[in-house]
Scaffold this active site. Sequence first.
Site, PDB file in Angstrom:
ATOM      1  N   ARG A 284      -9.728  17.079 -21.867  1.00 37.13           N
ATOM      2  CA  ARG A 284      -9.147  18.232 -22.552  1.00 37.13           C
ATOM      3  C   ARG A 284      -8.138  17.775 -23.596  1.00 37.13           C
ATOM      4  O   ARG A 284      -7.687  16.634 -23.588  1.00 37.13           O
ATOM      5  CB  ARG A 284      -8.490  19.204 -21.577  1.00 37.13           C
ATOM      6  CG  ARG A 284      -7.151  18.786 -21.015  1.00 37.13           C
ATOM      7  CD  ARG A 284      -6.630  19.879 -20.104  1.00 37.13           C
ATOM      8  NE  ARG A 284      -5.326  19.589 -19.549  1.00 37.13           N
ATOM      9  CZ  ARG A 284      -4.157  20.010 -20.082  1.00 37.13           C
ATOM     10  NH1 ARG A 284      -4.166  20.712 -21.199  1.00 37.13           N
ATOM     11  NH2 ARG A 284      -3.017  19.725 -19.513  1.00 37.13           N
TER      12      ARG A 284
ATOM     13  N   HIS B  27     -13.185 -12.197 -22.338  1.00 37.13           N
ATOM     14  CA  HIS B  27     -14.028 -13.388 -22.342  1.00 37.13           C
ATOM     15  C   HIS B  27     -15.397 -13.089 -22.959  1.00 37.13           C
ATOM     16  O   HIS B  27     -15.955 -12.007 -22.782  1.00 37.13           O
ATOM     17  CB  HIS B  27     -14.235 -13.909 -20.920  1.00 37.13           C
ATOM     18  CG  HIS B  27     -13.049 -14.645 -20.380  1.00 37.13           C
ATOM     19  ND1 HIS B  27     -12.803 -15.961 -20.669  1.00 37.13           N
ATOM     20  CD2 HIS B  27     -12.041 -14.236 -19.573  1.00 37.13           C
ATOM     21  CE1 HIS B  27     -11.694 -16.352 -20.064  1.00 37.13           C
ATOM     22  NE2 HIS B  27     -11.215 -15.323 -19.388  1.00 37.13           N
TER      23      HIS B  27
ATOM     24  N   SER C 103      -1.551   5.862 -12.296  1.00 31.16           N
ATOM     25  CA  SER C 103      -1.679   4.694 -11.422  1.00 31.16           C
ATOM     26  C   SER C 103      -3.056   4.052 -11.541  1.00 31.16           C
ATOM     27  O   SER C 103      -4.073   4.735 -11.654  1.00 31.16           O
ATOM     28  CB  SER C 103      -1.442   5.096  -9.965  1.00 31.16           C
ATOM     29  OG  SER C 103      -0.137   5.577  -9.790  1.00 31.16           O
TER      30      SER C 103
ATOM     31  N   ALA D 198      -5.151   8.788 -13.468  1.00 34.03           N
ATOM     32  CA  ALA D 198      -5.140   7.675 -12.524  1.00 34.03           C
ATOM     33  C   ALA D 198      -6.548   7.114 -12.318  1.00 34.03           C
ATOM     34  O   ALA D 198      -7.515   7.856 -12.195  1.00 34.03           O
ATOM     35  CB  ALA D 198      -4.564   8.133 -11.189  1.00 34.03           C
TER      36      ALA D 198
ATOM     37  N   THR E 154     -11.832   2.028 -22.537  1.00 33.10           N
ATOM     38  CA  THR E 154     -12.549   1.023 -23.317  1.00 33.10           C
ATOM     39  C   THR E 154     -12.679   1.395 -24.790  1.00 33.10           C
ATOM     40  O   THR E 154     -13.151   0.589 -25.587  1.00 33.10           O
ATOM     41  CB  THR E 154     -13.966   0.812 -22.739  1.00 33.10           C
ATOM     42  OG1 THR E 154     -14.680   2.057 -22.789  1.00 33.10           O
ATOM     43  CG2 THR E 154     -13.896   0.326 -21.296  1.00 33.10           C
ATOM     44  N   LYS E 155     -12.261   2.631 -25.140  1.00 29.87           N
ATOM     45  CA  LYS E 155     -12.349   3.096 -26.526  1.00 29.87           C
ATOM     46  C   LYS E 155     -11.041   3.785 -26.907  1.00 29.87           C
ATOM     47  O   LYS E 155     -10.274   4.216 -26.038  1.00 29.87           O
ATOM     48  CB  LYS E 155     -13.515   4.073 -26.700  1.00 29.87           C
ATOM     49  CG  LYS E 155     -14.887   3.436 -26.463  1.00 29.87           C
ATOM     50  CD  LYS E 155     -15.995   4.458 -26.677  1.00 29.87           C
ATOM     51  CE  LYS E 155     -17.366   3.822 -26.450  1.00 29.87           C
ATOM     52  NZ  LYS E 155     -18.483   4.804 -26.624  1.00 29.87           N
TER      53      LYS E 155
END
Length: 252
Positions: A236, A166, A195, A213, A218-219
């Site tokens: 790593r 959004h 998870s 997990a 975001t990249k």
Amino acid sequence: MKTHVAREEKQLNPVNLYLSRQADSWWRYGIEQILQFAVGWIPMIFGIAVRAVVYRAILKMDGWSAIEAQVRLRFANHIKLGHGAYLDEYVYIHATPKGVEIGAGTIIMHGAVLHVYNFRGLPDAFIRIGRDSLIGEYSVIRGQGGVDIGDRVYTSPMTQLIAVNHIFDNPELSFIEQGVTAQGIIIEDDVWLGSNVVVTDGVRIGRGSVVAAGAVVTKNVPPHTVVAGVPAKEIRRIDGQSSMGRGPIFHK
């Protein structure tokens, strides 16, 4: 775009609006709902066998696929299952024009949601999953911008792949009035998502990578990389060297 969608929806009465979000037409809605009502509840292997035959009338199936009881399908004629695909109980698949494709041997586990949700007329709304992959229990894949998942990709329980975002830049307007972006998500072959991982719109995760997990990606993630954290960062490279103690290793 928002104005166009709002105008179209305003012209529909509540019944037609509901139907427009369930199937391509009245008659398709009727066929899909009648067949799911008639045989969608039948338990055990007998039910799987019946649905493997009957559901060919409403979706595309290469070879034979297993569909457990209580699986919910919408826009079923835009769903394609490869040979040996498996849909566990309470899976929900909602496919609009560019559809949902699940590759041969891929498993969709209990309660997972695959939802294209293309009510804004977005040009690349689809979900495609390759061969021998696994979507974990209660995972959510939202495909407004397109989600393309490779072969042998495993997601652990409650992962989320959300190919839409959004806009909320204008403080004078509600975010629901500012539109969305939908760049899409690509998960290359042999990726493992732990998870509760969240993958945001516009991300590509490279071949052979692992997302720990709870990470929020975001990249883009390079191939053969382990990432963790919020937001996810490289911890790593996968280079053949073990960085942790192990017990016995079990194979198929």
